[in-house]
Design a protein around this motif. Structure first.
Motif, PDB file in Angstrom:
ATOM      1  N   PRO A  68      -3.454   5.603  13.485  1.00 13.07           N
ATOM      2  CA  PRO A  68      -4.133   4.819  12.441  1.00 13.07           C
ATOM      3  C   PRO A  68      -3.945   5.449  11.059  1.00 13.07           C
ATOM      4  N   GLY A  69      -3.851   4.593  10.058  1.00 17.89           N
ATOM      5  CA  GLY A  69      -3.726   5.074   8.693  1.00 17.89           C
ATOM      6  C   GLY A  69      -2.315   5.357   8.245  1.00 17.89           C
ATOM      7  N   THR A  70      -1.322   5.189   9.121  1.00 19.78           N
ATOM      8  CA  THR A  70       0.062   5.404   8.716  1.00 19.78           C
ATOM      9  C   THR A  70       0.458   4.345   7.680  1.00 19.78           C
ATOM     10  N   PRO A  71       0.964   4.754   6.519  1.00 18.06           N
ATOM     11  CA  PRO A  71       1.394   3.764   5.522  1.00 18.06           C
ATOM     12  C   PRO A  71       2.524   2.884   6.056  1.00 18.06           C
ATOM     13  N   VAL A  72       2.432   1.603   5.773  1.00 15.76           N
ATOM     14  CA  VAL A  72       3.472   0.655   6.154  1.00 15.76           C
ATOM     15  C   VAL A  72       3.957  -0.022   4.875  1.00 15.76           C
ATOM     16  N   ILE A  73       5.198   0.261   4.500  1.00 11.35           N
ATOM     17  CA  ILE A  73       5.759  -0.181   3.225  1.00 11.35           C
ATOM     18  C   ILE A  73       6.732  -1.323   3.488  1.00 11.35           C
ATOM     19  N   ALA A  74       6.519  -2.444   2.799  1.00 12.52           N
ATOM     20  CA  ALA A  74       7.247  -3.665   3.135  1.00 12.52           C
ATOM     21  C   ALA A  74       7.469  -4.509   1.896  1.00 12.52           C
ATOM     22  N   PRO A  75       8.313  -5.551   2.011  1.00 15.09           N
ATOM     23  CA  PRO A  75       8.493  -6.480   0.888  1.00 15.09           C
ATOM     24  C   PRO A  75       7.225  -7.276   0.605  1.00 15.09           C
ATOM     25  N   VAL A  76       7.221  -7.919  -0.537  1.00 14.57           N
ATOM     26  CA  VAL A  76       6.134  -8.834  -0.884  1.00 14.57           C
ATOM     27  C   VAL A  76       6.400 -10.135  -0.124  1.00 14.57           C
ATOM     28  N   ASP A  77       5.760 -10.264   1.014  1.00 11.83           N
ATOM     29  CA  ASP A  77       5.983 -11.417   1.883  1.00 11.83           C
ATOM     30  C   ASP A  77       4.813 -11.497   2.852  1.00 11.83           C
ATOM     31  N   GLU A  78       4.105 -12.620   2.841  1.00 15.19           N
ATOM     32  CA  GLU A  78       2.931 -12.784   3.696  1.00 15.19           C
ATOM     33  C   GLU A  78       3.297 -12.783   5.174  1.00 15.19           C
ATOM     34  N   ARG A  79       4.570 -12.906   5.488  1.00 19.25           N
ATOM     35  CA  ARG A  79       4.999 -12.881   6.889  1.00 19.25           C
ATOM     36  C   ARG A  79       5.084 -11.466   7.445  1.00 19.25           C
ATOM     37  N   VAL A  80       4.745 -10.472   6.635  1.00 15.57           N
ATOM     38  CA  VAL A  80       4.630  -9.090   7.107  1.00 15.57           C
ATOM     39  C   VAL A  80       3.160  -8.694   6.974  1.00 15.57           C
ATOM     40  N   PRO A  81       2.292  -9.153   7.874  1.00 13.19           N
ATOM     41  CA  PRO A  81       0.851  -8.928   7.702  1.00 13.19           C
ATOM     42  C   PRO A  81       0.422  -7.490   7.897  1.00 13.19           C
ATOM     43  N   VAL A  82       1.288  -6.656   8.504  1.00 13.45           N
ATOM     44  CA  VAL A  82       0.906  -5.275   8.801  1.00 13.45           C
ATOM     45  C   VAL A  82       1.096  -4.346   7.607  1.00 13.45           C
ATOM     46  N   ALA A  83       1.637  -4.838   6.500  1.00 15.11           N
ATOM     47  CA  ALA A  83       1.938  -3.977   5.347  1.00 15.11           C
ATOM     48  C   ALA A  83       0.664  -3.415   4.732  1.00 15.11           C
ATOM     49  N   THR A  84       0.724  -2.140   4.355  1.00 21.46           N
ATOM     50  CA  THR A  84      -0.362  -1.529   3.582  1.00 21.46           C
ATOM     51  C   THR A  84       0.052  -1.333   2.129  1.00 21.46           C
ATOM     52  N   ARG A  85       1.351  -1.409   1.872  1.00 16.93           N
ATOM     53  CA  ARG A  85       1.867  -1.338   0.498  1.00 16.93           C
ATOM     54  C   ARG A  85       3.075  -2.244   0.403  1.00 16.93           C
ATOM     55  N   ARG A  86       3.093  -3.069  -0.624  1.00 16.60           N
ATOM     56  CA  ARG A  86       4.222  -3.974  -0.838  1.00 16.60           C
ATOM     57  C   ARG A  86       4.975  -3.524  -2.087  1.00 16.60           C
ATOM     58  N   VAL A  87       6.301  -3.473  -1.972  1.00 11.67           N
ATOM     59  CA  VAL A  87       7.112  -2.965  -3.062  1.00 11.67           C
ATOM     60  C   VAL A  87       8.121  -4.019  -3.495  1.00 11.67           C
ATOM     61  N   VAL A  88       8.614  -3.858  -4.711  1.00 11.55           N
ATOM     62  CA  VAL A  88       9.539  -4.818  -5.300  1.00 11.55           C
ATOM     63  C   VAL A  88      10.811  -4.102  -5.723  1.00 11.55           C
ATOM     64  N   ASP A  89      11.782  -4.884  -6.146  1.00  8.34           N
ATOM     65  CA  ASP A  89      13.080  -4.357  -6.542  1.00  8.34           C
ATOM     66  C   ASP A  89      12.940  -3.268  -7.591  1.00  8.34           C
ATOM     67  N   GLY A  90      13.598  -2.141  -7.358  1.00 10.27           N
ATOM     68  CA  GLY A  90      13.603  -1.044  -8.311  1.00 10.27           C
ATOM     69  C   GLY A  90      12.436  -0.090  -8.193  1.00 10.27           C
ATOM     70  N   GLU A  91      11.492  -0.388  -7.327  1.00  5.91           N
ATOM     71  CA  GLU A  91      10.316   0.478  -7.200  1.00  5.91           C
ATOM     72  C   GLU A  91      10.693   1.754  -6.461  1.00  5.91           C
ATOM     73  N   ARG A  92      10.163   2.865  -6.943  1.00  5.98           N
ATOM     74  CA  ARG A  92      10.438   4.167  -6.354  1.00  5.98           C
ATOM     75  C   ARG A  92       9.337   4.514  -5.356  1.00  5.98           C
ATOM     76  N   ILE A  93       9.745   4.989  -4.178  1.00  7.45           N
ATOM     77  CA  ILE A  93       8.811   5.318  -3.106  1.00  7.45           C
ATOM     78  C   ILE A  93       8.912   6.811  -2.841  1.00  7.45           C
ATOM     79  N   GLU A  94       7.838   7.536  -3.091  1.00 10.47           N
ATOM     80  CA  GLU A  94       7.804   8.985  -2.885  1.00 10.47           C
ATOM     81  C   GLU A  94       7.059   9.270  -1.587  1.00 10.47           C
ATOM     82  N   LEU A  95       7.728   9.922  -0.652  1.00 13.38           N
ATOM     83  CA  LEU A  95       7.144  10.187   0.659  1.00 13.38           C
ATOM     84  C   LEU A  95       7.485  11.611   1.075  1.00 13.38           C
ATOM     85  N   GLY A  96       6.526  12.515   0.955  1.00 16.83           N
ATOM     86  CA  GLY A  96       6.782  13.896   1.327  1.00 16.83           C
ATOM     87  C   GLY A  96       7.982  14.439   0.581  1.00 16.83           C
TER      88      GLY A  96
END
Length: 256
Positions: A68-96
């Motif tokens: 539980p609590g694992t970040p789920v990073i996905a496109p901006v699309d309601e068909r991905v209901p499990v997303a906890t963060r939605r990102v767009v073109d050019g967005e930088r994702i910093e992970l560890g």
């Protein structure tokens, strides 16, 4: 840094990126949970999703139940209901220890993303080894523009596709460019991989630029093949996307 393609379903790959000591990991497009649970010792830093299709997101609910609590990073699309963060073109994702850029690549789906960083490209169903995704929601012009963006990345980039389609794609690529020496060499390597059961992925972008017909629609030999074999060949002065669309239509009906 270690890249692990985890086989799932009939021909999917779930990708795992881990650091040298295994303390940190990312998981990309888990269509099933069990192979990921078997491969990881603990929760990943995050789960990255390229698009909404079930064979790429189906394992996420079970992984979140376990971790539980694992970040789920996905496109901006309601068909991905499990997303906890939605990102767009050019967005930088910093992970560890890692940093990835989201690149929008509409074509296979309207909201498809790829993730690029550290010499690695997680490209889902947009770019395959020696092929590209079907146009379920996009146009030939959109997919061509998306592939153009990916083709501009460094040639050393490791291309991590969502499916093991390389051998079937190679048969089509040879039908398009039978006299391509780079493709002939790669085909020999693929035959050896097939005999040993070795995964064909990741592939290098430089090899795709030399061999993948969908990245080579401006090459005269490819256009000559399209004129001869495609279901509806474009006029000589047709725009690039017309040639790409004709090639994609040929592949859709291709029987090796």
């Amino acid at each position: 840094m270690h890249l692990l393609p985890i086989p799932a379903l009939s021909d999917n790959y779930i990708w795992c990126l881990a650091d040298d000591d295994g303390a940190h990991a990312l998981v990309v497009d888990p269509g099933l949970a069990t192979p990921v649970l078997d491969a990881l010792r603990g929760p990943p830093l995050a789960i990255l999703l390229t698009h909404h299709h079930g064979d790429h997101i189906g394992g996420v609910p079970a992984l979140l139940e376990r971790w539980p609590g694992t970040p789920v990073i996905a496109p901006v699309d309601e068909r991905v209901p499990v997303a906890t963060r939605r990102v767009v073109d050019g967005e930088r994702i910093e992970l560890g220890p890692w940093s990835f850029e989201a690149i929008a690549v509409p074509g296979h789906t309207r909201s498809h993303l790829t993730f690029h960083g550290h010499g690695v490209l997680f490209c889902g169903d947009t770019l395959f080894s020696l092929g590209c995704g079907r146009l379920f929601e996009g146009t030939p012009a959109q997919m061509l523009a998306s592939l153009d963006r990916l083709a501009a990345l460094p040639g050393t980039t490791l291309v991590c596709c969502g499916h093991e389609y390389t051998h079937s794609n190679a048969r089509f690529a040879r039908a398009v460019e039978p006299d391509n020496p780079a493709l002939a060499r790669l085909s020999e390597e693929l035959d050896t991989m097939d005999q040993t059961g070795k995964a064909t992925l990741p592939t290098r972008l430089a090899d795709e630029l030399a061999c993948n017909p969908f990245l080579r629609t401006d090459v005269p030999a490819v256009r000559a093949a399209i004129r001869l074999r495609a279901p509806a060949a474009p006029a000589a002065d047709a725009p690039r996307d017309a040639w790409f669309g004709a090639l994609r239509a040929w592949k859709d009906g291709f029987a090796a």
